[in-house]
Write a protein that holds these residues in place. Structure first.
Motif, PDB file in Angstrom:
ATOM      1  N   LYS A 181      -9.978   5.835  -5.357  1.00  0.00           N
ATOM      2  CA  LYS A 181      -8.869   4.894  -5.587  1.00  0.00           C
ATOM      3  C   LYS A 181      -9.237   3.507  -5.085  1.00  0.00           C
ATOM      4  N   LYS A 182      -9.886   3.476  -3.918  1.00  0.00           N
ATOM      5  CA  LYS A 182     -10.298   2.189  -3.347  1.00  0.00           C
ATOM      6  C   LYS A 182     -11.290   1.492  -4.271  1.00  0.00           C
ATOM      7  N   GLU A 207       2.188   8.340   9.322  1.00  0.00           N
ATOM      8  CA  GLU A 207       3.439   7.562   9.188  1.00  0.00           C
ATOM      9  C   GLU A 207       3.957   7.148  10.564  1.00  0.00           C
ATOM     10  N   ALA A 233      -9.525   9.153  -1.953  1.00  0.00           N
ATOM     11  CA  ALA A 233      -9.237   7.845  -1.338  1.00  0.00           C
ATOM     12  C   ALA A 233     -10.342   6.850  -1.673  1.00  0.00           C
ATOM     13  N   LEU A 234     -11.583   7.312  -1.602  1.00  0.00           N
ATOM     14  CA  LEU A 234     -12.720   6.435  -1.934  1.00  0.00           C
ATOM     15  C   LEU A 234     -12.666   6.018  -3.393  1.00  0.00           C
ATOM     16  N   SER A 264       5.053 -11.691   0.611  1.00  0.00           N
ATOM     17  CA  SER A 264       6.521 -11.640   0.714  1.00  0.00           C
ATOM     18  C   SER A 264       6.954 -11.367   2.155  1.00  0.00           C
ATOM     19  N   SER A 265       6.093 -10.693   2.919  1.00  0.00           N
ATOM     20  CA  SER A 265       6.375 -10.341   4.329  1.00  0.00           C
ATOM     21  C   SER A 265       7.716  -9.615   4.485  1.00  0.00           C
ATOM     22  N   LYS A 266       8.002  -8.709   3.548  1.00  0.00           N
ATOM     23  CA  LYS A 266       9.281  -7.983   3.624  1.00  0.00           C
ATOM     24  C   LYS A 266       9.050  -6.475   3.586  1.00  0.00           C
ATOM     25  N   TYR A 267       7.895  -6.028   4.011  1.00  0.00           N
ATOM     26  CA  TYR A 267       7.574  -4.602   3.882  1.00  0.00           C
ATOM     27  C   TYR A 267       8.398  -3.760   4.866  1.00  0.00           C
ATOM     28  N   PRO A 279     -10.557  12.578   1.267  1.00  0.00           N
ATOM     29  CA  PRO A 279     -11.444  11.418   1.430  1.00  0.00           C
ATOM     30  C   PRO A 279     -12.065  10.958   0.111  1.00  0.00           C
ATOM     31  N   ASP A 328       1.667  -6.982   2.002  1.00  0.00           N
ATOM     32  CA  ASP A 328       0.950  -8.141   1.439  1.00  0.00           C
ATOM     33  C   ASP A 328      -0.547  -7.853   1.331  1.00  0.00           C
ATOM     34  N   PRO A 356       7.475   6.511   2.934  1.00  0.00           N
ATOM     35  CA  PRO A 356       6.601   7.684   3.044  1.00  0.00           C
ATOM     36  C   PRO A 356       5.240   7.384   2.397  1.00  0.00           C
ATOM     37  N   LEU A 357       4.179   7.880   3.025  1.00  0.00           N
ATOM     38  CA  LEU A 357       2.831   7.584   2.525  1.00  0.00           C
ATOM     39  C   LEU A 357       2.239   8.817   1.850  1.00  0.00           C
ATOM     40  N   GLU A 358       1.395   8.573   0.884  1.00  0.00           N
ATOM     41  CA  GLU A 358       0.766   9.675   0.167  1.00  0.00           C
ATOM     42  C   GLU A 358      -0.608   9.946   0.777  1.00  0.00           C
ATOM     43  N   ALA A 359      -0.844  11.197   1.140  1.00  0.00           N
ATOM     44  CA  ALA A 359      -2.146  11.546   1.719  1.00  0.00           C
ATOM     45  C   ALA A 359      -3.076  12.050   0.618  1.00  0.00           C
ATOM     46  N   SER A 360      -4.326  11.638   0.693  1.00  0.00           N
ATOM     47  CA  SER A 360      -5.311  12.084  -0.306  1.00  0.00           C
ATOM     48  C   SER A 360      -6.545  12.616   0.409  1.00  0.00           C
ATOM     49  N   MET A 391       8.612   0.318   6.156  1.00  0.00           N
ATOM     50  CA  MET A 391       7.820   1.555   6.108  1.00  0.00           C
ATOM     51  C   MET A 391       8.423   2.574   5.146  1.00  0.00           C
ATOM     52  N   ALA A 414       6.174  -6.050   8.757  1.00  0.00           N
ATOM     53  CA  ALA A 414       6.713  -6.768   7.591  1.00  0.00           C
ATOM     54  C   ALA A 414       5.606  -7.271   6.666  1.00  0.00           C
TER      55      ALA A 414
END
Lengths: 237, 532
Positions: free
Chosen positions: B303-304, A111, B300-301, B284-287, B297, A129, B291-295, B289, A125
């Protein structure tokens, strides 16, 4: 950090793309790898990062052979190819999180580092996307961020400045210097000789699959410009 | 016009690894291409022989009725219907999803010609099936009727036109679905859902038609009327080929070619707009940050890989149609008892056979839903990401197997429960119905991976070339079906032996094969991926 010993790669039909290449990249080195098109730069780089299979010679990263323990070597290395083909079906943040998962980066670190580098490259931003909507330069920035978030000991880049805007290129150079001052090593190919001359403390020139000059930048170029030396070496058969 | 041919030739050369096989200098590659060609040729000969046998058997019945023309009418209608059904879901992919779109569209070629070349690609693919069905039928007709020289001429001319109208009809549906979907933000998902809806509606519709089983039983004129009513073009075709009517021949050709030209022209006017709508991602370019979910490997593979699967409508449609069919049929069987179904299709002991061979039939649908045979090839230019990551190649391969099982196993379980209810199965039969298809799901997923590792196709411009036309997909489908035909044949031949015993033996054997394949992936997987 990186030791290449007698590396030889032959392609189908027996033609040697790289022949008996020996090179050492130490901690703190920013090592520029230059040569004309088809000289063997990308072949060498792809072998170093474990993407390309090879039979002759050996490549060690932090003392570990890529042939014997590829996973351990890759865990210490980050790679940015010349044309960053990323997963178009993922969003930018999904891609970064995926790479962080593969490199087992802790939740807190990922993070913090994603925020740090995506802010630096002014792409935060856009992270929500789809990558398919990104321009070439934005994909390049995303590939660079994905390479930095797992704090690599060895950063290997193939033509990293292609497609970057001047501000992003400057940012990348700053980050490269910062990484090396923290003990990491960088090995990268480039056609931009001015950048190589100013940024690298060591230079290797490859021609027809063989190293024709390598060492400290000042030693390689002497009193001339790197461009003059390069052209002279390449033109001399 | 020459540009249409040039573009079509370019697309066809990249299909089935043809160009690579023609130009490779490597002995190993050549040997592989030769082996594959031999395999395909053997398959073609087998299908041709089966098709000839089938036509011959039908001809015996039609000969007694004095209506040999019905043989060609039925075969023509079947070819057209199959061509239509198999084109509906791949039309959008072939027309709009190819990577060299920018390159092709920037060339000094009319958009109509680009569209025509894309439709011709579908045409060439369908021609294979047409020739396989129509040519043996034509030979049988010629043997039985001994027609004049005009028959051969008219037969060959019409052979070239049979697929045009069904393809156009299917492509209109495919293009309409794409056109509607292109107006929404989530265009790919909408396209997928709409195509599924159309396919299920067509399936249910065709079940409804089969309900008119009496007409089939009546045979003779009733059958002819039904075919001609269902597909009027068959009447024109029979008139042209069997009665040598030049007017009907011209009408048949004009209808087919004109519809092709009109469609290519009309679609040409909307082509860029549809393509832009389908390929433009909403940004949308409105991201901000979060909290991210850690998985792990592996997770993650997985899900990808799952996201990759659902991002491609041609991949989903091509590999899940078998599961959708299974589900629709399992639901349908709840409303039609096996006894009644047996009466309808005139197999008296159908319910007995069904409970014995049901696990094999369900396994057939599972085998047709193999996602792994193209999963490696679909990595394409992205393969460097996985190859340079610090994860074992076994994890990469197993994540692809896990996605295949996610697609097949839940539907297998649901369908099996429905089948247990409708077929009134005992507990051993029920257990076999659950276990055998599950084993085949594992078998088919691992078989797909191994074959794709051996026959990769990493350079492609359209996903259709990988998902539908790659050597790995064809080979794994062929081997998968053979692996089912053998136990099916044994079950039917040894009808006096306890079916449960045979199925248990098959199950044990397949478990052993699965273990062997798993061990192969564990020991050789690293090396095979590295060689890609």
């Amino acid at each position: 950090m990186l030791t290449i010993t007698h590396f030889t790669k032959s392609y189908k039909g027996g033609k040697k793309a790289v022949n008996d290449l020996n090179l050492v990249v130490g901690r703190g080195d920013i090592y520029g790898f230059i040569g004309h098109n088809g000289a063997g730069k990308t072949t060498t780089i792809r072998a170093v990062v474990g993407v390309l299979d090879f039979e002759e010679g050996d490549i060690e990263i932090d003392g570990v052979s890529i042939k014997k323990d590829p996973v351990a070597c890759k865990a210490k290395t980050a790679y940015i190819p010349d044309n960053p083909d990323l997963y178009d079906h993922l969003t930018g943040i999904q891609y970064l999180n995926f790479i962080a998962d593969l490199f087992s980066v802790s939740k807190a670190d990922r993070e913090r580092l994603i925020k740090k580098y995506s802010d630096a490259f002014q792409i935060t931003a856009n992270l929500g996307d789809m990558i398919s909507s990104y321009s070439h330069g934005m994909k390049q920035k995303l590939a660079i961020i994905s390479a930095l978030i797992h704090k690599p000991k060895l950063l290997v880049l193939d033509e990293p400045f292609v497609g970057l805007d001047p501000k992003a290129a400057h940012m990348l150079k700053t980050i490269m210097v910062e990484l090396c001052s923290n003990g990491s090593a960088i090995f990268f190919s480039t056609h931009v000789l001015d950048v190589a001359e100013k940024l690298c403390n060591k230079i290797a020139i490859i021609k027809g699959g063989q190293l024709i000059a390598h060492g400290r930048t000042e030693e390689v170029k002497g009193k001339n410009s790197l461009e003059d030396v390069f052209l002279e070496l390449i033109d001399n058969d | 016009m020459i540009n249409i041919w040039r573009l079509t030739k370019l697309q066809l050369l990249s299909s089935f690894g043809l160009n690579k096989a023609l130009h490779t200098k490597e002995v190993k590659e050549r040997r592989k291409a030769l082996l594959l060609s031999t395999g395909i040729l053997a398959g073609v000969l087998m299908i041709a022989a089966a098709s000839f046998g089938y036509s011959f058997m039908m001809a015996l019945a039609f000969e007694q009725m004095g209506r040999m023309d019905l043989l060609l009418a039925i075969m023509m209608a079947v070819t057209s219907l199959v061509g239509f059904f198999t084109t509906v879901y791949k039309a959008s992919g072939v027309l709009f999803s190819y990577r060299d779109y920018d390159l092709v569209m920037s060339l000094p070629i009319k958009t109509t010609h680009v569209v025509a070349s894309r439709i011709l690609q579908l045409y060439v693919l369908n021609m294979f099936f047409t020739v396989m069905v129509m040519l043996p039928a034509g030979v049988v007709y010629a043997i039985k009727v001994n027609p004049g020289a005009l028959f051969y001429l008219f037969f060959l001319i019409t052979l070239l036109c049979i697929q045009l109208l069904p393809i156009i009809a299917a492509t209109i549906i495919g293009a309409s679905v794409s056109w509607i979907a292109s107006r929404f933000k989530a265009s790919r998902m909408i396209s997928l859902v709409l195509t599924f809806a159309v396919m299920i509606a067509l399936m249910v519709g065709s079940f409804g038609m089969n309900g008119n089983g009496q007409a089939l039983a009546d045979m003779g004129t009733g059958l002819a009327d039904m075919i001609f009513k269902l597909y009027p073009l068959a009447a024109i075709y029979v008139d042209a080929v069997c009665s040598y009517r030049v007017g009907s021949l011209l009408l048949f050709i004009v209808l087919s070619v004109l519809s092709f030209m009109i469609f290519a022209t009309v679609l040409g006017t909307k082509y860029k707009a549809i393509h832009t709508g389908l390929t433009t991602s909403h940004a949308s370019s409105k991201y901000i940050m979060k909290p991210l979910e850690a998985s792990s490997p592996f997770r993650a593979l997985y899900k990808k890989e799952l996201r990759r699967y659902f991002s491609s409508s041609i991949y989903v449609l091509n590999t899940s149609m078998g599961m959708i069919l299974l589900l629709v049929m399992s639901v349908a069987l709840l409303f039609v008892s096996p006894g009644k179904l047996g009466e309808l299709i005139e197999i008296p002991q159908l319910s007995h056979y069904l409970s014995t061979v049901a696990p094999i039939i369900v396994s057939l649908f599972v085998t047709l839903s193999c996602t792994t045979s193209s999963a490696i090839s679909l990595e394409g230019n992205h393969l460097w990401i996985l190859k340079s990551s610090p994860v074992s190649k076994q994890s990469i391969l197993l994540s692809k197997v896990a996605v295949n099982l996610t697609i097949t196993l839940p539907i297998v379980v649901v369908s099996d429960v429905l089948l247990m209810i409708s077929l009134h199965m005992g507990w051993i039969e029920s257990l076999l119905l659950l276990v055998i298809p599950s084993i085949y799901a594992c078998y088919s997923a691992m078989l797909g991976i191994i074959i794709n590792l051996k026959l990769p196709k990493l350079e492609w411009t359209s996903e259709v070339a990988v998902v539908k036309q790659s050597a790995a997909v064809l080979a794994s489908m062929f081997i998968g079906i053979i692996s089912l035909l053998i136990p099916l044949g044994i079950s039917l031949l040894l009808a006096h032996v306890n079916g449960k015993l045979i199925l248990s033996g098959v199950g044990m054997l397949m478990i052993a094969v699965c273990i062997a394949m798993f061990r192969y992936m564990q020991t050789k997987g690293e090396r095979l991926v590295q060689k890609l």
